[in-house]
Design an enzyme around this catalytic site. Structure first.
Site, PDB file in Angstrom:
ATOM      1  N   GLU A  17      23.162  28.554  19.622  1.00 17.88           N
ATOM      2  CA  GLU A  17      23.356  27.841  20.897  1.00 17.88           C
ATOM      3  C   GLU A  17      22.214  26.860  21.091  1.00 17.88           C
ATOM      4  O   GLU A  17      21.052  27.199  20.882  1.00 17.88           O
ATOM      5  CB  GLU A  17      23.396  28.849  22.048  1.00 17.88           C
ATOM      6  CG  GLU A  17      23.617  28.177  23.390  1.00 17.88           C
ATOM      7  CD  GLU A  17      23.933  29.156  24.500  1.00 17.88           C
ATOM      8  OE1 GLU A  17      24.821  30.009  24.303  1.00 17.88           O
ATOM      9  OE2 GLU A  17      23.287  29.077  25.550  1.00 17.88           O
ATOM     10  N   THR A  48      25.276  23.809  25.511  1.00 19.68           N
ATOM     11  CA  THR A  48      25.341  24.180  26.927  1.00 19.68           C
ATOM     12  C   THR A  48      25.632  22.958  27.791  1.00 19.68           C
ATOM     13  O   THR A  48      25.553  21.805  27.351  1.00 19.68           O
ATOM     14  CB  THR A  48      24.041  24.840  27.426  1.00 19.68           C
ATOM     15  OG1 THR A  48      23.004  23.867  27.379  1.00 19.68           O
ATOM     16  CG2 THR A  48      23.685  26.045  26.586  1.00 19.68           C
ATOM     17  N   ALA A  51      24.849  22.074  35.296  1.00 17.84           N
ATOM     18  CA  ALA A  51      25.740  22.068  36.469  1.00 17.84           C
ATOM     19  C   ALA A  51      25.682  20.719  37.179  1.00 17.84           C
ATOM     20  O   ALA A  51      24.624  20.132  37.328  1.00 17.84           O
ATOM     21  CB  ALA A  51      25.324  23.165  37.431  1.00 17.84           C
ATOM     22  N   ARG A 108      32.249  29.859  34.830  1.00 21.78           N
ATOM     23  CA  ARG A 108      32.264  29.519  36.255  1.00 21.78           C
ATOM     24  C   ARG A 108      31.048  28.667  36.608  1.00 21.78           C
ATOM     25  O   ARG A 108      31.134  27.706  37.342  1.00 21.78           O
ATOM     26  CB  ARG A 108      32.251  30.813  37.079  1.00 21.78           C
ATOM     27  CG  ARG A 108      32.422  30.565  38.563  1.00 21.78           C
ATOM     28  CD  ARG A 108      31.945  31.737  39.382  1.00 21.78           C
ATOM     29  NE  ARG A 108      30.493  31.899  39.288  1.00 21.78           N
ATOM     30  CZ  ARG A 108      29.794  32.818  39.943  1.00 21.78           C
ATOM     31  NH1 ARG A 108      30.425  33.687  40.699  1.00 21.78           N
ATOM     32  NH2 ARG A 108      28.484  32.896  39.809  1.00 21.78           N
ATOM     33  N   GLY A 109      29.890  29.026  36.089  1.00 22.01           N
ATOM     34  CA  GLY A 109      28.636  28.373  36.495  1.00 22.01           C
ATOM     35  C   GLY A 109      28.022  29.118  37.667  1.00 22.01           C
ATOM     36  O   GLY A 109      28.669  29.976  38.284  1.00 22.01           O
ATOM     37  N   ASP A 110      26.768  28.820  37.948  1.00 15.99           N
ATOM     38  CA  ASP A 110      26.063  29.489  39.050  1.00 15.99           C
ATOM     39  C   ASP A 110      26.280  28.744  40.359  1.00 15.99           C
ATOM     40  O   ASP A 110      26.435  27.529  40.367  1.00 15.99           O
ATOM     41  CB  ASP A 110      24.559  29.549  38.744  1.00 15.99           C
ATOM     42  CG  ASP A 110      24.265  30.590  37.669  1.00 15.99           C
ATOM     43  OD1 ASP A 110      24.906  31.656  37.696  1.00 15.99           O
ATOM     44  OD2 ASP A 110      23.409  30.316  36.808  1.00 15.99           O
ATOM     45  N   HIS A 148      27.018  41.275  35.343  1.00 18.10           N
ATOM     46  CA  HIS A 148      26.612  39.991  35.930  1.00 18.10           C
ATOM     47  C   HIS A 148      25.802  40.293  37.196  1.00 18.10           C
ATOM     48  O   HIS A 148      26.113  41.248  37.915  1.00 18.10           O
ATOM     49  CB  HIS A 148      27.880  39.187  36.259  1.00 18.10           C
ATOM     50  CG  HIS A 148      27.593  37.823  36.779  1.00 18.10           C
ATOM     51  ND1 HIS A 148      27.435  37.561  38.113  1.00 18.10           N
ATOM     52  CD2 HIS A 148      27.408  36.641  36.140  1.00 18.10           C
ATOM     53  CE1 HIS A 148      27.172  36.264  38.274  1.00 18.10           C
ATOM     54  NE2 HIS A 148      27.161  35.685  37.093  1.00 18.10           N
ATOM     55  N   LYS A 164      40.025  37.743  32.414  1.00 15.40           N
ATOM     56  CA  LYS A 164      39.595  36.529  31.697  1.00 15.40           C
ATOM     57  C   LYS A 164      40.273  36.456  30.315  1.00 15.40           C
ATOM     58  O   LYS A 164      40.722  35.396  29.895  1.00 15.40           O
ATOM     59  CB  LYS A 164      38.065  36.569  31.548  1.00 15.40           C
ATOM     60  CG  LYS A 164      37.484  35.288  31.054  1.00 15.40           C
ATOM     61  CD  LYS A 164      35.978  35.183  30.961  1.00 15.40           C
ATOM     62  CE  LYS A 164      35.054  36.001  31.786  1.00 15.40           C
ATOM     63  NZ  LYS A 164      33.673  35.480  31.848  1.00 15.40           N
TER      64      LYS A 164
HETATM   65  P1  FAD Z   1      32.958  34.633  35.936  1.00 16.77           P
HETATM   66  O1  FAD Z   1      33.591  35.155  34.703  1.00 16.77           O
HETATM   67  O2  FAD Z   1      33.826  33.853  36.875  1.00 16.77           O
HETATM   68  O3  FAD Z   1      32.265  35.837  36.699  1.00 16.77           O
HETATM   69  C1  FAD Z   1      31.317  35.625  37.715  1.00 16.77           C
HETATM   70  C2  FAD Z   1      31.262  36.826  38.653  1.00 16.77           C
HETATM   71  O4  FAD Z   1      32.467  36.892  39.395  1.00 16.77           O
HETATM   72  C3  FAD Z   1      31.158  38.171  37.918  1.00 16.77           C
HETATM   73  O5  FAD Z   1      30.364  39.032  38.706  1.00 16.77           O
HETATM   74  C4  FAD Z   1      32.588  38.662  37.848  1.00 16.77           C
HETATM   75  O6  FAD Z   1      32.666  40.070  37.769  1.00 16.77           O
HETATM   76  C5  FAD Z   1      33.135  38.140  39.179  1.00 16.77           C
HETATM   77  N1  FAD Z   1      34.583  37.842  39.143  1.00 16.77           N
HETATM   78  C6  FAD Z   1      35.284  37.299  38.147  1.00 16.77           C
HETATM   79  N2  FAD Z   1      36.575  37.170  38.487  1.00 16.77           N
HETATM   80  C7  FAD Z   1      36.692  37.642  39.756  1.00 16.77           C
HETATM   81  C8  FAD Z   1      37.779  37.784  40.684  1.00 16.77           C
HETATM   82  N3  FAD Z   1      39.029  37.405  40.368  1.00 16.77           N
HETATM   83  N4  FAD Z   1      37.519  38.310  41.918  1.00 16.77           N
HETATM   84  C9  FAD Z   1      36.252  38.690  42.270  1.00 16.77           C
HETATM   85  N5  FAD Z   1      35.184  38.595  41.412  1.00 16.77           N
HETATM   86  C10 FAD Z   1      35.406  38.065  40.183  1.00 16.77           C
HETATM   87  N6  FAD Z   1      25.772  28.323  32.894  1.00 16.77           N
HETATM   88  C11 FAD Z   1      25.761  26.953  32.912  1.00 16.77           C
HETATM   89  O7  FAD Z   1      25.620  26.352  34.004  1.00 16.77           O
HETATM   90  N7  FAD Z   1      25.874  26.230  31.760  1.00 16.77           N
HETATM   91  C12 FAD Z   1      26.055  26.818  30.539  1.00 16.77           C
HETATM   92  O8  FAD Z   1      26.169  26.138  29.510  1.00 16.77           O
HETATM   93  C13 FAD Z   1      26.096  28.246  30.476  1.00 16.77           C
HETATM   94  N8  FAD Z   1      26.280  28.897  29.315  1.00 16.77           N
HETATM   95  C14 FAD Z   1      26.380  30.270  29.290  1.00 16.77           C
HETATM   96  C15 FAD Z   1      26.653  30.918  28.076  1.00 16.77           C
HETATM   97  C16 FAD Z   1      26.760  32.314  28.022  1.00 16.77           C
HETATM   98  C17 FAD Z   1      27.065  32.990  26.701  1.00 16.77           C
HETATM   99  C18 FAD Z   1      26.563  33.081  29.212  1.00 16.77           C
HETATM  100  C19 FAD Z   1      26.639  34.583  29.146  1.00 16.77           C
HETATM  101  C20 FAD Z   1      26.304  32.445  30.418  1.00 16.77           C
HETATM  102  C21 FAD Z   1      26.221  31.040  30.483  1.00 16.77           C
HETATM  103  N9  FAD Z   1      25.989  30.360  31.675  1.00 16.77           N
HETATM  104  C22 FAD Z   1      25.946  28.978  31.711  1.00 16.77           C
HETATM  105  C23 FAD Z   1      25.737  31.107  32.925  1.00 16.77           C
HETATM  106  C24 FAD Z   1      27.030  31.354  33.743  1.00 16.77           C
HETATM  107  O9  FAD Z   1      27.539  30.124  34.200  1.00 16.77           O
HETATM  108  C25 FAD Z   1      26.630  32.255  34.920  1.00 16.77           C
HETATM  109  O10 FAD Z   1      26.273  33.528  34.474  1.00 16.77           O
HETATM  110  C26 FAD Z   1      27.640  32.335  36.047  1.00 16.77           C
HETATM  111  O11 FAD Z   1      27.012  32.929  37.188  1.00 16.77           O
HETATM  112  C27 FAD Z   1      28.871  33.159  35.745  1.00 16.77           C
HETATM  113  O12 FAD Z   1      29.689  32.524  34.872  1.00 16.77           O
HETATM  114  P2  FAD Z   1      30.969  33.302  34.240  1.00 16.77           P
HETATM  115  O13 FAD Z   1      31.760  32.296  33.506  1.00 16.77           O
HETATM  116  O14 FAD Z   1      30.537  34.516  33.549  1.00 16.77           O
HETATM  117  O15 FAD Z   1      31.717  33.691  35.611  1.00 16.77           O
END
Ligand code: FAD
Length: 286
Positions: A17, A48, A51, A108-110, A148, A164
């Site tokens: 990465e 990566t 945001a 999703r992003g933060d 998470h 997912k």
């Molecule tokens: P999600 O899968 O949407 O989950 C987020 C939270 O919501 C979790 O707690 C989950 O349990 C909960 N959730 C999911 N679905 C639901 C639902 N239907 N109802 C209620 N709760 C739900 N960030 C960046 O900005 N840029 C990057 O390039 C980047 N790369 C990453 C690469 C990896 C391998 C990882 C592990 C993380 C990366 N991140 C990046 C960080 C990521 O964007 C954050 O961790 C973000 O907060 C969550 O993204 P996610 O896609 O896991 O979210």
């Protein structure tokens, strides 16, 4: 190439990465890093995505295109959705197709206070479904062996992860962790929940003191005692911390490789020494 093809015949992957450099002008200078990374013949390199703002995405896409065209290595582009509406995601998707990118890590992003949230995609599963159905990308997703930070617990975490995968994520890449048992336990829970896609463990060698402090505040990763002792001992000794951090990561990787993992995803932090040292350490390990 769709990276999901790697695992269809039982193969396993080594992936790196990287992140696009902050300044546009540095995009050309990243070649030195890419020269080394690509020489190590990874199965894919993921890039990566920062945001907010389209310039971030353009940098990511430009870099991915370079990886594909100049280095002939398959890129995976990270894409976040919380701060983009459907039209913006469509725009990114078209740009990705034009750049020849076939693989997207749907995120999703933060939550960010300084960037307005859009309501078209609330979770990564919304984006995974959209990108796989409308654009036929090979979609990857993130997973969290130690939950998470916003999660209500492992049961919810696994339920959402299953959603997912059902929405189209064909491969999962894990958040970094330092305790392999946490990963093995998580993988078992996924199996019980019938989540049967390849799960790639994400490994970040900790080689800098500042990085350690960031890790603690950023993610939920537990620090095993063995790892904590390394930090306590070498935090102020740059060279020793590099060696000890690399050795710790290598021992994690070897343990994972002998435990039937689908591959290793290495967070390189754009430091080619890290990738080179890891590859050197596992070159005879199959
Ligand atoms: P999600 O899968 O949407 O989950 C987020 C939270 O919501 C979790 O707690 C989950 O349990 C909960 N959730 C999911 N679905 C639901 C639902 N239907 N109802 C209620 N709760 C739900 N960030 C960046 O900005 N840029 C990057 O390039 C980047 N790369 C990453 C690469 C990896 C391998 C990882 C592990 C993380 C990366 N991140 C990046 C960080 C990521 O964007 C954050 O961790 C973000 O907060 C969550 O993204 P996610 O896609 O896991 O979210």
């Amino acid at each position: 190439m769709r990276v999901s093809d790697i695992y269809k015949t039982g193969g396993r992957s080594l992936s790196f990465e990287i992140f696009p450099p902050k300044k546009d002008s540095d995009l050309d200078n990243i070649d030195e890093t890419l020269d080394v990374l690509c020489e190590l013949k990874p199965d894919f390199i993921s890039v990566t995505f920062g945001a907010g703002g389209s310039s971030n995405c353009n940098k990511t896409i430009k870099l991915a295109q370079k990886i594909k065209e100049k280095y002939k290595v398959e890129p995976v582009v990270h894409l976040t959705c919380l701060h983009y509406d459907r039209a913006e995601i469509d725009c990114f998707a078209h740009a990705l197709k034009e750049a020849g990118v076939e693989n997207v890590l749907a995120l999703r992003g933060d939550h960010r206070d300084d960037i307005p949230m859009k309501n078209d995609f609330l979770y990564s599963s919304d984006l995974a479904k959209y990108l796989s159905e409308k654009y036929d990308f090979c979609v990857l997703g993130a997973c969290y062996p130690e939950c998470h930070p916003e999660s209500d617990g492992m049961v919810d975490e696994i339920k959402h992860l299953k959603a997912k995968v059902n929405a189209g994520a064909e491969i999962l890449i894990s958040q970094l962790f330092f305790d392999n048992d946490a990963f093995f336990s998580f993988r078992e829970k996924c199996e019980i929940a019938d989540i049967n896609v390849p799960i790639l463990p994400g490994i970040m060698p900790v080689v800098k003191a500042a990085q350690i402090r960031r890790m603690v505040s950023m993610c939920n990763a537990t620090f095993p005692e063995r790892f904590q002792r390394i930090i306590d001992r070498y935090e102020d000794n740059k060279e020793a911390l590099f060696d000890a951090g690399m050795s710790y990561a290598l021992s994690q990787i070897i343990d994972l490789l002998v435990s039937d993992t689908a591959g290793i995803h290495l967070y390189t932090m754009n430091d080619p020494r890290i990738a080179r040292r890891i590859c050197e350490g596992i070159k005879n390990i199959v």
